[in-house]
Design an enzyme around this catalytic site. Sequence first.
Site, PDB file in Angstrom:
ATOM      1  N   ARG A  55     -17.022 -55.441  -5.369  1.00  0.00           N
ATOM      2  CA  ARG A  55     -16.171 -54.789  -4.391  1.00  0.00           C
ATOM      3  C   ARG A  55     -15.377 -53.622  -4.970  1.00  0.00           C
ATOM      4  O   ARG A  55     -15.418 -52.515  -4.456  1.00  0.00           O
ATOM      5  CB  ARG A  55     -15.188 -55.796  -3.815  1.00  0.00           C
ATOM      6  CG  ARG A  55     -15.881 -56.733  -2.905  1.00  0.00           C
ATOM      7  CD  ARG A  55     -15.087 -57.974  -2.687  1.00  0.00           C
ATOM      8  NE  ARG A  55     -15.753 -58.729  -1.641  1.00  0.00           N
ATOM      9  CZ  ARG A  55     -15.384 -58.689  -0.377  1.00  0.00           C
ATOM     10  NH1 ARG A  55     -14.352 -57.963   0.003  1.00  0.00           N
ATOM     11  NH2 ARG A  55     -16.041 -59.371   0.522  1.00  0.00           N
ATOM     12  N   THR A  56     -14.665 -53.917  -6.022  1.00  0.00           N
ATOM     13  CA  THR A  56     -13.806 -52.878  -6.584  1.00  0.00           C
ATOM     14  C   THR A  56     -14.649 -51.711  -7.090  1.00  0.00           C
ATOM     15  O   THR A  56     -14.325 -50.551  -6.867  1.00  0.00           O
ATOM     16  CB  THR A  56     -12.932 -53.455  -7.706  1.00  0.00           C
ATOM     17  OG1 THR A  56     -12.206 -54.551  -7.178  1.00  0.00           O
ATOM     18  CG2 THR A  56     -11.969 -52.422  -8.235  1.00  0.00           C
ATOM     19  N   LYS A  83     -24.094 -55.483 -28.035  1.00  0.00           N
ATOM     20  CA  LYS A  83     -24.626 -55.322 -29.388  1.00  0.00           C
ATOM     21  C   LYS A  83     -23.511 -55.284 -30.423  1.00  0.00           C
ATOM     22  O   LYS A  83     -23.752 -55.010 -31.585  1.00  0.00           O
ATOM     23  CB  LYS A  83     -25.442 -54.026 -29.484  1.00  0.00           C
ATOM     24  CG  LYS A  83     -26.668 -54.013 -28.594  1.00  0.00           C
ATOM     25  CD  LYS A  83     -27.334 -52.649 -28.638  1.00  0.00           C
ATOM     26  CE  LYS A  83     -28.343 -52.480 -27.526  1.00  0.00           C
ATOM     27  NZ  LYS A  83     -28.570 -51.069 -27.227  1.00  0.00           N
ATOM     28  N   ARG A 105     -12.218 -51.787 -15.934  1.00  0.00           N
ATOM     29  CA  ARG A 105     -11.915 -53.201 -15.670  1.00  0.00           C
ATOM     30  C   ARG A 105     -12.272 -53.989 -16.917  1.00  0.00           C
ATOM     31  O   ARG A 105     -13.325 -53.783 -17.516  1.00  0.00           O
ATOM     32  CB  ARG A 105     -12.692 -53.725 -14.480  1.00  0.00           C
ATOM     33  CG  ARG A 105     -12.627 -55.257 -14.424  1.00  0.00           C
ATOM     34  CD  ARG A 105     -13.092 -55.829 -13.149  1.00  0.00           C
ATOM     35  NE  ARG A 105     -12.160 -55.552 -12.075  1.00  0.00           N
ATOM     36  CZ  ARG A 105     -12.209 -56.169 -10.903  1.00  0.00           C
ATOM     37  NH1 ARG A 105     -13.142 -57.066 -10.651  1.00  0.00           N
ATOM     38  NH2 ARG A 105     -11.349 -55.878  -9.966  1.00  0.00           N
ATOM     39  N   HIS A 133      -3.622 -55.017 -11.226  1.00  0.00           N
ATOM     40  CA  HIS A 133      -4.711 -54.425 -10.468  1.00  0.00           C
ATOM     41  C   HIS A 133      -4.028 -53.430  -9.521  1.00  0.00           C
ATOM     42  O   HIS A 133      -3.915 -53.680  -8.321  1.00  0.00           O
ATOM     43  CB  HIS A 133      -5.465 -55.522  -9.710  1.00  0.00           C
ATOM     44  CG  HIS A 133      -6.763 -55.077  -9.110  1.00  0.00           C
ATOM     45  ND1 HIS A 133      -7.165 -53.755  -9.061  1.00  0.00           N
ATOM     46  CD2 HIS A 133      -7.754 -55.787  -8.528  1.00  0.00           C
ATOM     47  CE1 HIS A 133      -8.349 -53.695  -8.471  1.00  0.00           C
ATOM     48  NE2 HIS A 133      -8.729 -54.908  -8.141  1.00  0.00           N
TER      49      HIS A 133
END
Lengths: 305, 437, 184
Positions: A55-56, A83, A105, A133
């Site tokens: 969504r974000t 990695k 994020r 957020h």
Amino acid sequence: MQKDLVSISEISKDDIELILDTASSFRDVLRRDIKKVPTLRGKTVVNLFFEPSTRTRTSFELAEKRLSTDVFNFSVPTSSVVKGESLLDTVRTIQSYGADYIVIRHSASGVPHFIAQNSAASVINAGDGINEHPTQALLDAFTIREQKKEIKGLEIALVGDIVHSRVARSNILCLLKLGANLRLIGPPTLIPNTLPKGIKVFYDMDEGLNGVDVIMMLRIQMERMGKGFFPSTREYFKLWGINQERLAIACKDAIVMHPGPMNRGIEISSEVADCPQSVILEQVTNGIAVRMAVLYLLGGSKNAE
Amino acid sequence: MRNNEFIIKSGFIIDPSQNIEGIGDLFVENGKIAGIYIKNNKKDSRKNGSLNKEIKTIDASGMYVFPGLVDMHVHLREPGFEHKENINTGTRAAVNGGFTSVCCMPNTNPVNDNATVTSYIIKKAHEQGVCNVYPIGAITKGQKGEELAEFGMMREAGCVGFSDDGSPVMNSLMMRRALEYSKIFNSPIISHCEDLLLADSGVMNEGTVSSMLGLKGIPTEAEDIMVARDILLAKLTGGRLHIAHVSSKCAVALIRRAKEQGIRITAETCPHYFSITEKAVIGYNTSAKVNPPLRTESDIDAIKEGLRDGTIDVIATDHAPHHKDEKLKEFDNAPSGISGFETALSLSLSLVRDGVLSMKQLTEKMCLNPAIITGIKAGTLKQGFSADIAIINPDAEFTVESESFVSKGKNTPFAGWRLKGLSAITISGGNIYEWKH
Amino acid sequence: MWVLKLMSKELLNTKDFERIISRIAHEIIEKNKGTDNLCLVGIQRGGVHIAERISAKIKSIENVSLAVGSLDISLYRDDIGMKKSQPTVRRTDISFDITDQKVILVDDVLFTGRSIRAAMDALMDFGRPAQIQLAVLVDRGHRELPIRADYAGKNIPTSLHENIEVQFREDGLEDKVLLIENAG
């Protein structure tokens, strides 16, 4: 505005209002047939997602595309992070791609601050750990303002897992700055024991909902169950879920919000999710407008002399 | 440089082991302390004739002359983590901070849980170290908390205490056994007190700052509960318990009460626990990430009071160097620890300036007590002992620049601080080292 | 600001202002042979006031109410990111279809032409007008793009250190146009 938007705690009430006012204009753009403006053409945005998000990330991507930026997504499963590349090297690499913005994020709190300190790009926090957020809080404030005209003086309840919720934390900071009266409702295991002054805490949902103008439901994360935060989803819904009867306890014109994705039948009943008082889908559309506003406003700071 | 014979002149000599406190001269011969002459006391333990010769003189007027500092809690990282520190850089950093004897914790790779590793460390220290290194052995094999390590063999190889520092022994029965078994050797069990389950995955002190930063907190109770448990187990077993890096107010109170009850227990704290609070973390500053975490003002006050009234016996550094890249990371993923050798003395001297401790008490906590607890021949200026001496300029000021640390670990929350007081000359085994920055 | 005002010179007074609006209204009607398919779009902020005045004037002459829209050009500017902070985004409100209409774009001062370029781009996102014509209160010269006004209230040659300030009664001031000399 500063170079970055990493937290609500670091921006002023005036900045918040500027973002919300600017978002109104972008909300108009989104109503047009041609929903795209050339404003940020030539700018490059990197969506750097270390945590899965549909969504974000989609919302940011739409906002970026509607401002005509060049967008590229850098997400964990396909990146070199698996990695063993260090975060700093990842950021430096992205910087070398010529990123003007980094939307980040990450599951660790403070990562957006770290990147902001180590990058010339404008950094936008799209959720860091259990910290913040900010764009979600801004879109929530925008939605409330759209529905209720003014936020100051409103009775707003946040319900559910406050302690692990960056959405809740950013909302608390944002709504306090805008003058709302806040209540937190939920099980004691999910309410933080250190809170800003003036916030009321209710463990009893019915008591807490009495007289509220806005009900913000939070998503219950299933992985919390069985760790002693609450015994079962059944018990949770019985004690803290929102249904029609409970909604009736709030003010007649109260609105119901949810940052999504919803767990129907766990924190919110389907009837409430789909009722006219629910503004959950408005939140989604507003999210794009607010993120466009943030991208637009931050874009001006970078080349300032 | 090696000097067979020299004299440290006119310094203010403090040696609690001989109850010496006064201006005088200290004589060194062949790497050993040859004697002390205190002017006012007319105490003269010189060997006859030593003043008659023309010998090298170090002018220590205006300086304090301490026994070389003893640090009973350090991480030298060798073997296994030489990118963070090795025995050579670690001991040189120690000496630069005034320390001449250090006890290194067993969380190396491999873990120092057997005599072979112990011997390796001692051999390396002999070859490459510039001060005395005394290993601390692990309590359990691999520091896993499951099986007791070979205390006897390690003791024989040179370990001076046992600790699972960094990975606390969660199993109370295992801790009981360790306290019981170690009684044969009269070695302390050094406990890193942390209830790992209660600490969960916390990364800093739980409170207003963790709440502000959205970082997962560790409640002070995670430390306090284990301090209480270990005190009770020490009482049950009569074993020798030493509580490492005390950081909380409640832990100080628990230790004070235990001592009042006559339980065999000693305790240490570190300079960062009486110098800075959890606020140092603001900005997601990983150099302030340490375990136990930095606490609050009231904890600092309690620690200072504990130092003052003798509840806390020792100031140790918990010198925990890390590579720069390891700290330049997400706060959650950065390792805990502070590179402490080169700021510890200065920070501790501020306790004297602030009237918390007398200079003599500071000497006890940084020289004599840790030597007594670990049973090592250090922390004293007695004749015949190794010439381990710190000549301290209490007024010299410097700005902490981590890049100029001798230690490989540049991880300090004190970078940019203006500090006062340092060991201008440290003499380790008769070798003279001048302070560098 | 107050210091700057001391060095200002009045170029147009309230009366001049009104005469110009009136003349532009007449010219628009004359050039377009009436008011069919005409609409007005003012550029935020001054252009919006002038567009409304012109519309009112046309109403008084022809008794026809032309649609008036407002247009904010911030999102179409070519200097985004070159200033310390982004320009405030004001309201764009064109609640009518401009496709196949003759759009009279209205601004207060015509200068480099860049705002007009931005406004034309913005308009195109709303539809495909039959024609775009440009009406301005003042043309101060110094064009950087090949743009000219179809209706110019007054041509005022200026130097680059000078500024033109237009005041409106809608903002609680007297209608007037001032020439301001930038100190230094």
